[in-house]
Scaffold this active site. Sequence first.
Site, PDB file in Angstrom:
ATOM      1  N   ASN A 248     -18.824  -3.823 -22.850  1.00 15.54           N
ATOM      2  CA  ASN A 248     -18.589  -4.364 -21.493  1.00 15.54           C
ATOM      3  C   ASN A 248     -19.701  -3.956 -20.525  1.00 15.54           C
ATOM      4  O   ASN A 248     -19.715  -2.815 -20.054  1.00 15.54           O
ATOM      5  CB  ASN A 248     -17.236  -3.902 -20.970  1.00 15.54           C
ATOM      6  CG  ASN A 248     -16.082  -4.571 -21.695  1.00 15.54           C
ATOM      7  OD1 ASN A 248     -15.988  -4.500 -22.918  1.00 15.54           O
ATOM      8  ND2 ASN A 248     -15.229  -5.244 -20.962  1.00 15.54           N
TER       9      ASN A 248
ATOM     10  N   ASP B 142     -34.250 -26.053 -18.456  1.00 19.83           N
ATOM     11  CA  ASP B 142     -33.045 -25.976 -19.265  1.00 19.83           C
ATOM     12  C   ASP B 142     -33.440 -25.969 -20.741  1.00 19.83           C
ATOM     13  O   ASP B 142     -34.336 -26.726 -21.147  1.00 19.83           O
ATOM     14  CB  ASP B 142     -32.178 -27.198 -18.952  1.00 19.83           C
ATOM     15  CG  ASP B 142     -30.767 -27.026 -19.459  1.00 19.83           C
ATOM     16  OD1 ASP B 142     -29.862 -26.941 -18.611  1.00 19.83           O
ATOM     17  OD2 ASP B 142     -30.576 -26.965 -20.692  1.00 19.83           O
TER      18      ASP B 142
ATOM     19  N   TYR C 227     -27.084 -11.844 -14.727  1.00 15.40           N
ATOM     20  CA  TYR C 227     -26.728 -10.433 -14.457  1.00 15.40           C
ATOM     21  C   TYR C 227     -27.567  -9.462 -15.301  1.00 15.40           C
ATOM     22  O   TYR C 227     -28.380  -8.691 -14.760  1.00 15.40           O
ATOM     23  CB  TYR C 227     -25.230 -10.277 -14.732  1.00 15.40           C
ATOM     24  CG  TYR C 227     -24.684  -8.866 -14.675  1.00 15.40           C
ATOM     25  CD1 TYR C 227     -25.109  -7.963 -13.709  1.00 15.40           C
ATOM     26  CD2 TYR C 227     -23.713  -8.456 -15.588  1.00 15.40           C
ATOM     27  CE1 TYR C 227     -24.585  -6.680 -13.652  1.00 15.40           C
ATOM     28  CE2 TYR C 227     -23.171  -7.188 -15.533  1.00 15.40           C
ATOM     29  CZ  TYR C 227     -23.614  -6.298 -14.569  1.00 15.40           C
ATOM     30  OH  TYR C 227     -23.090  -5.028 -14.524  1.00 15.40           O
ATOM     31  N   ILE C 228     -27.441  -9.519 -16.604  1.00 15.60           N
ATOM     32  CA  ILE C 228     -28.162  -8.556 -17.444  1.00 15.60           C
ATOM     33  C   ILE C 228     -29.647  -8.939 -17.508  1.00 15.60           C
ATOM     34  O   ILE C 228     -30.530  -8.070 -17.497  1.00 15.60           O
ATOM     35  CB  ILE C 228     -27.520  -8.478 -18.850  1.00 15.60           C
ATOM     36  CG1 ILE C 228     -26.024  -8.158 -18.708  1.00 15.60           C
ATOM     37  CG2 ILE C 228     -28.204  -7.412 -19.700  1.00 15.60           C
ATOM     38  CD1 ILE C 228     -25.217  -8.350 -19.970  1.00 15.60           C
TER      39      ILE C 228
ATOM     40  N   PHE D 299      -3.691  -6.918 -16.581  1.00 17.75           N
ATOM     41  CA  PHE D 299      -3.194  -7.755 -17.673  1.00 17.75           C
ATOM     42  C   PHE D 299      -2.561  -6.903 -18.768  1.00 17.75           C
ATOM     43  O   PHE D 299      -3.182  -6.608 -19.781  1.00 17.75           O
ATOM     44  CB  PHE D 299      -4.323  -8.610 -18.249  1.00 17.75           C
ATOM     45  CG  PHE D 299      -4.909  -9.604 -17.283  1.00 17.75           C
ATOM     46  CD1 PHE D 299      -4.116 -10.237 -16.332  1.00 17.75           C
ATOM     47  CD2 PHE D 299      -6.257  -9.932 -17.325  1.00 17.75           C
ATOM     48  CE1 PHE D 299      -4.645 -11.160 -15.440  1.00 17.75           C
ATOM     49  CE2 PHE D 299      -6.797 -10.862 -16.438  1.00 17.75           C
ATOM     50  CZ  PHE D 299      -5.990 -11.471 -15.495  1.00 17.75           C
TER      51      PHE D 299
ATOM     52  N   LYS E 194     -22.040 -17.125 -30.504  1.00 15.21           N
ATOM     53  CA  LYS E 194     -22.965 -15.988 -30.602  1.00 15.21           C
ATOM     54  C   LYS E 194     -23.151 -15.575 -32.066  1.00 15.21           C
ATOM     55  O   LYS E 194     -24.251 -15.221 -32.486  1.00 15.21           O
ATOM     56  CB  LYS E 194     -22.430 -14.813 -29.776  1.00 15.21           C
ATOM     57  CG  LYS E 194     -22.479 -15.045 -28.279  1.00 15.21           C
ATOM     58  CD  LYS E 194     -23.895 -14.905 -27.730  1.00 15.21           C
ATOM     59  CE  LYS E 194     -23.967 -15.049 -26.234  1.00 15.21           C
ATOM     60  NZ  LYS E 194     -25.283 -14.738 -25.669  1.00 15.21           N
TER      61      LYS E 194
ATOM     62  N   TYR F 205     -16.613 -18.929 -27.712  1.00 16.25           N
ATOM     63  CA  TYR F 205     -17.746 -18.172 -27.158  1.00 16.25           C
ATOM     64  C   TYR F 205     -18.307 -17.202 -28.203  1.00 16.25           C
ATOM     65  O   TYR F 205     -19.509 -17.214 -28.510  1.00 16.25           O
ATOM     66  CB  TYR F 205     -17.312 -17.415 -25.892  1.00 16.25           C
ATOM     67  CG  TYR F 205     -18.273 -16.329 -25.506  1.00 16.25           C
ATOM     68  CD1 TYR F 205     -19.570 -16.643 -25.114  1.00 16.25           C
ATOM     69  CD2 TYR F 205     -17.903 -14.983 -25.572  1.00 16.25           C
ATOM     70  CE1 TYR F 205     -20.474 -15.637 -24.790  1.00 16.25           C
ATOM     71  CE2 TYR F 205     -18.793 -13.979 -25.248  1.00 16.25           C
ATOM     72  CZ  TYR F 205     -20.081 -14.310 -24.858  1.00 16.25           C
ATOM     73  OH  TYR F 205     -20.973 -13.316 -24.548  1.00 16.25           O
TER      74      TYR F 205
ATOM     75  N   GLY G 280      -5.285 -12.788 -26.574  1.00 14.32           N
ATOM     76  CA  GLY G 280      -6.525 -12.450 -27.283  1.00 14.32           C
ATOM     77  C   GLY G 280      -7.117 -11.106 -26.926  1.00 14.32           C
ATOM     78  O   GLY G 280      -8.112 -10.703 -27.524  1.00 14.32           O
TER      79      GLY G 280
ATOM     80  N   ALA H 125     -26.787 -18.123 -21.700  1.00 14.99           N
ATOM     81  CA  ALA H 125     -25.604 -18.598 -22.428  1.00 14.99           C
ATOM     82  C   ALA H 125     -24.452 -18.767 -21.456  1.00 14.99           C
ATOM     83  O   ALA H 125     -24.395 -18.084 -20.432  1.00 14.99           O
ATOM     84  CB  ALA H 125     -25.203 -17.596 -23.501  1.00 14.99           C
TER      85      ALA H 125
HETATM   86  N1  UDP Z   1      -8.541  -7.131 -16.869  1.00 10.81           N
HETATM   87  C1  UDP Z   1      -7.450  -7.027 -16.029  1.00 10.81           C
HETATM   88  N2  UDP Z   1      -7.406  -7.815 -14.907  1.00 10.81           N
HETATM   89  C2  UDP Z   1      -8.424  -8.664 -14.571  1.00 10.81           C
HETATM   90  C3  UDP Z   1      -9.557  -8.754 -15.438  1.00 10.81           C
HETATM   91  C4  UDP Z   1      -9.577  -7.975 -16.567  1.00 10.81           C
HETATM   92  O1  UDP Z   1      -6.503  -6.276 -16.291  1.00 10.81           O
HETATM   93  O2  UDP Z   1      -8.317  -9.357 -13.552  1.00 10.81           O
HETATM   94  C5  UDP Z   1      -8.596  -6.292 -18.088  1.00 10.81           C
HETATM   95  C6  UDP Z   1      -8.716  -7.096 -19.370  1.00 10.81           C
HETATM   96  O3  UDP Z   1      -7.422  -7.404 -19.863  1.00 10.81           O
HETATM   97  C7  UDP Z   1      -9.477  -6.124 -20.267  1.00 10.81           C
HETATM   98  C8  UDP Z   1     -10.352  -5.349 -19.297  1.00 10.81           C
HETATM   99  O4  UDP Z   1      -9.773  -5.529 -18.008  1.00 10.81           O
HETATM  100  O5  UDP Z   1      -8.598  -5.216 -20.865  1.00 10.81           O
HETATM  101  C9  UDP Z   1     -11.780  -5.846 -19.256  1.00 10.81           C
HETATM  102  O6  UDP Z   1     -11.772  -7.234 -19.056  1.00 10.81           O
HETATM  103  P1  UDP Z   1     -13.075  -8.080 -18.731  1.00 10.81           P
HETATM  104  O7  UDP Z   1     -12.636  -9.500 -18.514  1.00 10.81           O
HETATM  105  O8  UDP Z   1     -13.835  -7.416 -17.631  1.00 10.81           O
HETATM  106  O9  UDP Z   1     -13.966  -7.949 -20.045  1.00 10.81           O
HETATM  107  P2  UDP Z   1     -13.602  -8.281 -21.581  1.00 10.81           P
HETATM  108  O10 UDP Z   1     -13.206  -6.972 -22.201  1.00 10.81           O
HETATM  109  O11 UDP Z   1     -12.513  -9.295 -21.595  1.00 10.81           O
HETATM  110  O12 UDP Z   1     -14.889  -8.782 -22.117  1.00 10.81           O
END
Ligand code: UDP
Length: 323
Positions: A170, A51, A12-13, A208, A145, A141, A282, A75
């Site tokens: 993000n 690889d 992606y990046i 979430f 890093k 993970y 987390g 990664a």
């Molecule tokens: N999130 C969510 N539902 C999902 C995926 C992510 O509510 O299906 C929320 C997640 O809890 C976080 C934010 O979206 O607060 C960004 O999550 P993502 O997995 O995109 O990136 P992260 O911050 O975990 O690297």
Amino acid sequence: MPKVLIVGGAGYIGSHTSRHLAKQGYDCIVLDNLSCGHAAAVGNIPLEKADLLDMASLQAIFDKYDIDAVIHFAAFSLVGESVAQPGKYYRNNVCGTMNLLDTMLAHGVRKIVFSSTCATYGQPHYLPMDEKHPQAPINPYGQTKLTIEKMFADYARAYGLKYIALRYFNAAGAAADGCIGESHHPESHLIPLVLQAIAGKRENIKIFGKDYDTPDGTCLRDYIHVEDLAEAHRLALEKLDLFQGCLNLGTGIPTSVLEIIRAAENVSGKVCPTVIEGRRPGDPARLYADNRKAAEILGWQPQYTNIEEIVRTAWNWEMNRKF
Ligand code: UDP
């Protein structure tokens, strides 16, 4: 123009950065094992399928091309998987990077820009997070890093390695011309999941946690456009003789999960089906960057500071995606 090897340049990046550099006249070669990346994302840039755990192939590539510098994106990056299978992560991320560094040095290549992450900080002790924030990753993970960052510092002292590690917040969005964008299998990131729910490719988006101590109860993150990341890599490449160390890449603007959903609804003109779920283990309530060091060292400023504009590029990709 320098010859740049872009490791993980089909991801992606990595693919956005490869194209950005190629457009600016850099001579690029992509190295990717295509385990997560897409050959179609590489376009006309030469692609070497190899690889990092295969030293013989690595050496052959460094023998074949007269490489001046490396940008390293390759990664595994799924947090949950890293908890379940840490060996897979240490082997690929840490051992792979060590092979890359050793091959570089054996061929007299000393310059590397590396894809690091705010996951090296762990839970925030203060906000916005600057580069001096304590680093205590809460999953394998992030730990891999951080281990690599430390390896760079040691290699810099001992072998004269010149490195810049870029700690992304993000990553979001897609190329403005719509030719490439985010495509993970499985997809776990919020913005593509929201857009796929809107497009009817998924039943809904699961939020979430809506009981966080934030203005709307959902988590705040710092969404940085992938093309802003690409430009930061170009600038870092140019600064390797003058600076070595770690830099945050974020906008510094916190955006909540509900704000992302609202932006996606505005951009698409459609309603996003949502379900409230429990918190994801987390997940900190807030994470956003102090990006002043990158501004000072690289002369970098994110161009995308409006979340709707970021989501608009991702929606354009989602509607027209080719892979
Ligand atoms: N999130 C969510 N539902 C999902 C995926 C992510 O509510 O299906 C929320 C997640 O809890 C976080 C934010 O979206 O607060 C960004 O999550 P993502 O997995 O995109 O990136 P992260 O911050 O975990 O690297």
